[in-house]
Design a protein around this motif. Structure first.
Motif, PDB file in Angstrom:
ATOM      1  N   ALA A  11       0.885  -1.084   0.072  1.00  0.00           N
ATOM      2  CA  ALA A  11       0.180   0.076   0.124  1.00  0.00           C
ATOM      3  C   ALA A  11       0.766   1.189   0.103  1.00  0.00           C
ATOM      4  CB  ALA A  11      -0.967   0.053   1.208  1.00  0.00           C
ATOM      5  N   VAL A  12       2.259   1.233   0.317  1.00  0.00           N
ATOM      6  CA  VAL A  12       3.106   2.379   0.253  1.00  0.00           C
ATOM      7  C   VAL A  12       3.418   2.627  -1.070  1.00  0.00           C
ATOM      8  CG1 VAL A  12       5.215   3.256   1.000  1.00  0.00           C
ATOM      9  CG2 VAL A  12       4.030   1.882   2.615  1.00  0.00           C
ATOM     10  N   THR A  13       3.699   1.675  -1.854  1.00  0.00           N
ATOM     11  CA  THR A  13       4.295   2.010  -3.377  1.00  0.00           C
ATOM     12  C   THR A  13       3.060   1.794  -4.364  1.00  0.00           C
ATOM     13  OG1 THR A  13       5.112  -0.146  -3.719  1.00  0.00           O
ATOM     14  CG2 THR A  13       6.528   1.203  -2.589  1.00  0.00           C
ATOM     15  N   GLY A  14       1.938   1.204  -3.957  1.00  0.00           N
ATOM     16  CA  GLY A  14       1.079   0.771  -4.784  1.00  0.00           C
ATOM     17  C   GLY A  14       1.411  -0.115  -5.839  1.00  0.00           C
ATOM     18  N   SER A  15       2.343  -1.066  -5.481  1.00  0.00           N
ATOM     19  CA  SER A  15       2.818  -2.090  -6.087  1.00  0.00           C
ATOM     20  C   SER A  15       2.584  -3.492  -5.624  1.00  0.00           C
ATOM     21  CB  SER A  15       4.409  -2.092  -6.184  1.00  0.00           C
ATOM     22  OG  SER A  15       4.877  -0.893  -6.616  1.00  0.00           O
ATOM     23  N   PRO A  16       2.296  -4.530  -6.446  1.00  0.00           N
ATOM     24  CA  PRO A  16       2.309  -5.745  -6.079  1.00  0.00           C
ATOM     25  C   PRO A  16       3.473  -6.380  -4.818  1.00  0.00           C
ATOM     26  CG  PRO A  16       2.274  -5.935  -8.618  1.00  0.00           C
ATOM     27  CD  PRO A  16       2.674  -4.708  -7.788  1.00  0.00           C
ATOM     28  N   ALA A  17       3.073  -7.057  -4.132  1.00  0.00           N
ATOM     29  CA  ALA A  17       3.972  -7.702  -3.054  1.00  0.00           C
ATOM     30  C   ALA A  17       4.382  -8.909  -3.656  1.00  0.00           C
ATOM     31  CB  ALA A  17       3.407  -7.855  -1.909  1.00  0.00           C
ATOM     32  N   SER A  18       5.361  -9.026  -4.655  1.00  0.00           N
ATOM     33  CA  SER A  18       5.707 -10.324  -4.823  1.00  0.00           C
ATOM     34  C   SER A  18       6.758 -11.045  -4.118  1.00  0.00           C
ATOM     35  CB  SER A  18       6.346 -10.157  -6.425  1.00  0.00           C
ATOM     36  OG  SER A  18       7.503  -9.389  -6.196  1.00  0.00           O
ATOM     37  N   GLY A  19       6.633 -12.377  -4.260  1.00  0.00           N
ATOM     38  CA  GLY A  19       7.507 -13.019  -3.297  1.00  0.00           C
ATOM     39  C   GLY A  19       7.438 -13.084  -1.885  1.00  0.00           C
ATOM     40  N   LEU A  20       6.082 -12.976  -1.494  1.00  0.00           N
ATOM     41  CA  LEU A  20       5.461 -13.146  -0.336  1.00  0.00           C
ATOM     42  C   LEU A  20       4.959 -14.482   0.030  1.00  0.00           C
ATOM     43  CD1 LEU A  20       3.830 -10.288   1.619  1.00  0.00           C
ATOM     44  CD2 LEU A  20       3.466 -12.643   2.223  1.00  0.00           C
ATOM     45  N   GLU A  21       5.476 -15.422   0.968  1.00  0.00           N
ATOM     46  CA  GLU A  21       5.265 -16.668   1.337  1.00  0.00           C
ATOM     47  C   GLU A  21       3.784 -16.551   2.210  1.00  0.00           C
ATOM     48  OE1 GLU A  21       6.430 -20.834   3.479  1.00  0.00           O
ATOM     49  OE2 GLU A  21       8.052 -19.392   2.791  1.00  0.00           O
ATOM     50  N   GLU A  31      -0.674 -26.857   8.773  1.00  0.00           N
ATOM     51  CA  GLU A  31      -0.496 -26.282   7.717  1.00  0.00           C
ATOM     52  C   GLU A  31      -1.192 -27.310   6.498  1.00  0.00           C
ATOM     53  OE1 GLU A  31       3.083 -25.268   4.905  1.00  0.00           O
ATOM     54  OE2 GLU A  31       3.014 -24.079   6.659  1.00  0.00           O
ATOM     55  N   LEU A  32      -2.004 -26.663   5.558  1.00  0.00           N
ATOM     56  CA  LEU A  32      -2.471 -27.519   4.484  1.00  0.00           C
ATOM     57  C   LEU A  32      -1.838 -27.241   3.223  1.00  0.00           C
ATOM     58  CD1 LEU A  32      -6.324 -26.646   5.732  1.00  0.00           C
ATOM     59  CD2 LEU A  32      -4.972 -28.809   6.345  1.00  0.00           C
ATOM     60  N   ALA A  33      -1.481 -26.123   2.974  1.00  0.00           N
ATOM     61  CA  ALA A  33      -0.587 -25.769   2.037  1.00  0.00           C
ATOM     62  C   ALA A  33       0.035 -24.647   2.129  1.00  0.00           C
ATOM     63  CB  ALA A  33      -1.713 -25.394   1.056  1.00  0.00           C
ATOM     64  N   SER A  34       0.905 -24.011   1.097  1.00  0.00           N
ATOM     65  CA  SER A  34       1.607 -22.847   1.092  1.00  0.00           C
ATOM     66  C   SER A  34       2.047 -22.431  -0.465  1.00  0.00           C
ATOM     67  CB  SER A  34       3.009 -22.926   1.939  1.00  0.00           C
ATOM     68  OG  SER A  34       3.786 -23.888   1.584  1.00  0.00           O
ATOM     69  N   ALA A  35       2.362 -21.367  -0.616  1.00  0.00           N
ATOM     70  CA  ALA A  35       2.762 -20.925  -1.938  1.00  0.00           C
ATOM     71  C   ALA A  35       3.186 -19.638  -1.664  1.00  0.00           C
ATOM     72  CB  ALA A  35       1.327 -20.677  -2.817  1.00  0.00           C
ATOM     73  N   VAL A  36       3.777 -18.729  -2.867  1.00  0.00           N
ATOM     74  CA  VAL A  36       4.557 -17.580  -2.940  1.00  0.00           C
ATOM     75  C   VAL A  36       3.645 -16.654  -3.704  1.00  0.00           C
ATOM     76  CG1 VAL A  36       6.600 -16.535  -3.288  1.00  0.00           C
ATOM     77  CG2 VAL A  36       6.787 -18.637  -2.168  1.00  0.00           C
ATOM     78  N   THR A  37       3.685 -15.582  -3.677  1.00  0.00           N
ATOM     79  CA  THR A  37       2.675 -14.483  -4.436  1.00  0.00           C
ATOM     80  C   THR A  37       3.856 -14.583  -5.656  1.00  0.00           C
ATOM     81  OG1 THR A  37       3.990 -12.706  -3.294  1.00  0.00           O
ATOM     82  CG2 THR A  37       1.900 -13.266  -2.561  1.00  0.00           C
ATOM     83  N   ASP A  38       3.121 -14.215  -6.684  1.00  0.00           N
ATOM     84  CA  ASP A  38       3.861 -14.044  -8.218  1.00  0.00           C
ATOM     85  C   ASP A  38       4.202 -12.672  -8.478  1.00  0.00           C
ATOM     86  OD1 ASP A  38       1.559 -12.834  -9.035  1.00  0.00           O
ATOM     87  OD2 ASP A  38       0.728 -14.477 -10.122  1.00  0.00           O
ATOM     88  N   ALA A  39       4.693 -12.409  -9.545  1.00  0.00           N
ATOM     89  CA  ALA A  39       5.039 -11.046  -9.975  1.00  0.00           C
ATOM     90  C   ALA A  39       4.012  -9.872  -9.782  1.00  0.00           C
ATOM     91  CB  ALA A  39       5.590 -10.965 -11.153  1.00  0.00           C
ATOM     92  N   ASP A  40       2.760 -10.372  -9.875  1.00  0.00           N
ATOM     93  CA  ASP A  40       1.608  -9.634  -9.665  1.00  0.00           C
ATOM     94  C   ASP A  40       1.169  -9.664  -8.318  1.00  0.00           C
ATOM     95  OD1 ASP A  40      -0.242  -7.502 -10.647  1.00  0.00           O
ATOM     96  OD2 ASP A  40      -1.566  -9.174 -11.044  1.00  0.00           O
ATOM     97  N   ASP A  61       3.873 -14.288   5.671  1.00  0.00           N
ATOM     98  CA  ASP A  61       5.074 -14.035   6.293  1.00  0.00           C
ATOM     99  C   ASP A  61       5.489 -12.907   5.811  1.00  0.00           C
ATOM    100  OD1 ASP A  61       7.624 -14.236   7.332  1.00  0.00           O
ATOM    101  OD2 ASP A  61       8.114 -15.937   6.202  1.00  0.00           O
ATOM    102  N   THR A  62       4.915 -11.800   6.304  1.00  0.00           N
ATOM    103  CA  THR A  62       5.542 -10.334   6.276  1.00  0.00           C
ATOM    104  C   THR A  62       6.997  -9.882   6.700  1.00  0.00           C
ATOM    105  OG1 THR A  62       4.019  -9.734   8.047  1.00  0.00           O
ATOM    106  CG2 THR A  62       2.927  -9.617   6.003  1.00  0.00           C
ATOM    107  N   GLY A  63       7.188 -10.449   7.764  1.00  0.00           N
ATOM    108  CA  GLY A  63       8.630 -10.173   8.551  1.00  0.00           C
ATOM    109  C   GLY A  63       9.561 -10.350   7.442  1.00  0.00           C
ATOM    110  N   ASN A  64       9.749 -11.796   6.863  1.00  0.00           N
ATOM    111  CA  ASN A  64      10.608 -11.913   5.918  1.00  0.00           C
ATOM    112  C   ASN A  64      10.507 -11.042   4.522  1.00  0.00           C
ATOM    113  OD1 ASN A  64      12.310 -13.838   7.210  1.00  0.00           O
ATOM    114  ND2 ASN A  64      10.938 -15.606   6.701  1.00  0.00           N
ATOM    115  N   TRP A  65       9.405 -10.985   4.372  1.00  0.00           N
ATOM    116  CA  TRP A  65       9.166  -9.871   3.047  1.00  0.00           C
ATOM    117  C   TRP A  65       9.758  -8.699   3.138  1.00  0.00           C
ATOM    118  CZ3 TRP A  65       6.587  -5.633   1.696  1.00  0.00           C
ATOM    119  CH2 TRP A  65       6.429  -5.383   0.001  1.00  0.00           C
ATOM    120  N   PHE A  66       9.315  -8.008   4.521  1.00  0.00           N
ATOM    121  CA  PHE A  66       9.866  -6.700   4.722  1.00  0.00           C
ATOM    122  C   PHE A  66      11.343  -6.877   4.815  1.00  0.00           C
ATOM    123  CE2 PHE A  66       5.755  -5.950   7.285  1.00  0.00           C
ATOM    124  CZ  PHE A  66       5.119  -5.040   6.237  1.00  0.00           C
TER     125      PHE A  66
END
Length: 108
Positions: A11-21, A31-40, A61-66
């Motif tokens: 929300a700060v940059t208005g950009s997709p948060a890619s690479g967020l687990e 845990e039933l499943a996990s995935a990582v956000t794509d470029a969008d 997992d916002t801590g690692n993404w930050f």
């Protein structure tokens, strides 16, 4: 169309948060499943399994993404708890993320 998807925007940059687990958990925390956000910033299908009616959590997992993006953030993870009543419906759980706030809603 049934299923579970998510979309994360910085929300700060208005950009997709890619690479967020993102992990999908049941009410007991299993845990039933996990995935990582794509470029969008999207995960089109968090799981391919049909989710029975019940309580679930999407844990971002916002801590690692930050850290990976050199951002000092306050929330090491965001846990969005939601309920599925109709397993035949599609459920979309978006996240608007910034270092010191976040917002979510039931998307379509």
């Amino acid at each position: 169309m049934s299923g579970l998807s998510t979309h994360v925007l910085d929300a700060v940059t208005g950009s997709p948060a890619s690479g967020l687990e993102v992990a999908l958990q049941d009410a007991s925390g299993t845990e039933l499943a996990s995935a990582v956000t794509d470029a969008d910033g999207r995960i089109g299908a968090v799981t391919t399994d049909t989710l029975e009616p019940g309580i679930y959590h999407l844990v971002f997992d916002t801590g690692n993404w930050f850290a990976d993006n050199d951002i000092d953030g306050f929330y090491p993870e965001v846990d969005i708890c939601f309920e599925i009543a109709d397993p035949e419906s599609h459920h979309h759980v978006p996240l608007l993320l910034s270092p010191f706030a976040y917002s979510t809603y039931r998307g379509s």
